[in-house]
Motif scaffolding. Structure first.
Motif, PDB file in Angstrom:
ATOM      1  N   LYS A 281       2.355   1.695  -3.455  1.00 53.70           N
ATOM      2  CA  LYS A 281       1.011   2.247  -4.328  1.00 53.70           C
ATOM      3  C   LYS A 281       0.741   3.736  -4.019  1.00 53.70           C
ATOM      4  O   LYS A 281       0.637   4.461  -5.129  1.00 53.70           O
ATOM      5  N   LEU A 282       0.909   4.204  -2.840  1.00 48.00           N
ATOM      6  CA  LEU A 282       0.686   5.718  -2.520  1.00 48.00           C
ATOM      7  C   LEU A 282       1.978   6.614  -3.379  1.00 48.00           C
ATOM      8  O   LEU A 282       1.558   7.354  -3.740  1.00 48.00           O
ATOM      9  N   ILE A 283       3.135   5.993  -3.131  1.00 44.36           N
ATOM     10  CA  ILE A 283       4.201   6.542  -3.914  1.00 44.36           C
ATOM     11  C   ILE A 283       3.965   6.694  -5.446  1.00 44.36           C
ATOM     12  O   ILE A 283       4.344   7.643  -6.154  1.00 44.36           O
ATOM     13  N   ASN A 284       3.454   5.553  -5.987  1.00 43.21           N
ATOM     14  CA  ASN A 284       3.343   5.509  -7.561  1.00 43.21           C
ATOM     15  C   ASN A 284       2.107   6.321  -7.712  1.00 43.21           C
ATOM     16  O   ASN A 284       1.942   7.072  -9.081  1.00 43.21           O
ATOM     17  N   GLN A 285       1.029   6.619  -7.014  1.00 39.95           N
ATOM     18  CA  GLN A 285       0.003   7.490  -7.139  1.00 39.95           C
ATOM     19  C   GLN A 285       0.468   8.750  -7.093  1.00 39.95           C
ATOM     20  O   GLN A 285      -0.347   9.903  -7.179  1.00 39.95           O
ATOM     21  N   GLY A 286       1.779   9.268  -6.513  1.00 43.85           N
ATOM     22  CA  GLY A 286       2.177  10.708  -6.095  1.00 43.85           C
ATOM     23  C   GLY A 286       1.715  11.152  -5.009  1.00 43.85           C
ATOM     24  O   GLY A 286       1.671  12.375  -4.629  1.00 43.85           O
ATOM     25  N   LYS A 287       1.020  10.406  -4.037  1.00 43.07           N
ATOM     26  CA  LYS A 287       0.528  10.768  -2.676  1.00 43.07           C
ATOM     27  C   LYS A 287       1.474  10.934  -1.751  1.00 43.07           C
ATOM     28  O   LYS A 287       1.504  11.682  -0.492  1.00 43.07           O
ATOM     29  N   LEU A 288       2.639  10.248  -1.851  1.00 40.59           N
ATOM     30  CA  LEU A 288       3.698  10.326  -1.088  1.00 40.59           C
ATOM     31  C   LEU A 288       5.064  10.656  -1.917  1.00 40.59           C
ATOM     32  O   LEU A 288       5.171   9.836  -3.189  1.00 40.59           O
ATOM     33  N   ASN A 289       6.000  11.182  -1.530  1.00 38.52           N
ATOM     34  CA  ASN A 289       7.153  11.375  -2.163  1.00 38.52           C
ATOM     35  C   ASN A 289       8.256  10.123  -1.632  1.00 38.52           C
ATOM     36  O   ASN A 289       8.360   9.933  -0.447  1.00 38.52           O
ATOM     37  N   GLU A 290       9.192   9.689  -2.628  1.00 36.73           N
ATOM     38  CA  GLU A 290      10.211   8.846  -2.073  1.00 36.73           C
ATOM     39  C   GLU A 290      11.368   9.267  -2.212  1.00 36.73           C
ATOM     40  O   GLU A 290      11.822   9.995  -2.858  1.00 36.73           O
ATOM     41  N   PHE A 291      12.500   8.823  -1.092  1.00 35.77           N
ATOM     42  CA  PHE A 291      13.775   9.513  -1.217  1.00 35.77           C
ATOM     43  C   PHE A 291      14.443   8.256  -0.973  1.00 35.77           C
ATOM     44  O   PHE A 291      14.122   7.394  -0.558  1.00 35.77           O
ATOM     45  N   THR A 292      15.531   8.310  -1.649  1.00 36.95           N
ATOM     46  CA  THR A 292      16.761   7.289  -1.431  1.00 36.95           C
ATOM     47  C   THR A 292      17.925   7.719  -0.598  1.00 36.95           C
ATOM     48  O   THR A 292      18.307   8.625  -0.834  1.00 36.95           O
TER      49      THR A 292
ATOM     50  N   PRO B  81       0.753  -1.228  -0.126  1.00 38.26           N
ATOM     51  CA  PRO B  81       0.042   0.033   0.145  1.00 38.26           C
ATOM     52  C   PRO B  81       0.972   1.179  -0.072  1.00 38.26           C
ATOM     53  O   PRO B  81       0.402   2.326  -0.679  1.00 38.26           O
ATOM     54  N   ILE B  82       1.995   1.164   0.700  1.00 37.76           N
ATOM     55  CA  ILE B  82       2.930   2.226   0.526  1.00 37.76           C
ATOM     56  C   ILE B  82       3.422   2.757  -0.849  1.00 37.76           C
ATOM     57  O   ILE B  82       3.556   3.716  -1.234  1.00 37.76           O
TER      58      ILE B  82
END
Length: 72
Positions: free
Chosen positions: A28-39, A25-26
């Motif tokens: 999915k939220l990243i792929n939907q643009g609802k959460l930003n992902e950092f590396t 689910p997390i």
């Protein structure tokens, strides 16, 4: 540049924080643009901003039935 006051947590921690057993689910939220992902700089670990995660939490609307007062 990233603000040093931002609290980043990994995907598994984010899932547990929202009550999920898996990270899907997390992601999915990243792929939907609802959460930003950092590396992370020194690895391939994926992280999310905890404040962004907290902002996704919405109160669940509850309907309350009004009952007439009892005349005991």
């Amino acid at each position: 540049m990233l603000d040093k006051n931002i609290k980043l947590i990994n995907i598994a921690e984010a899932a547990r924080f929202l009550g999920y057993k898996s990270t899907a689910p997390i992601k999915k939220l990243i792929n939907q643009g609802k959460l930003n992902e950092f590396t992370a700089i020194d690895s391939t670990r994926k992280l999310v901003n905890r404040t962004e995660l907290e902002n996704l939490i919405q109160p669940y609307p509850v309907e309350i039935e009004k009952t007439p007062p009892s005349g005991n």
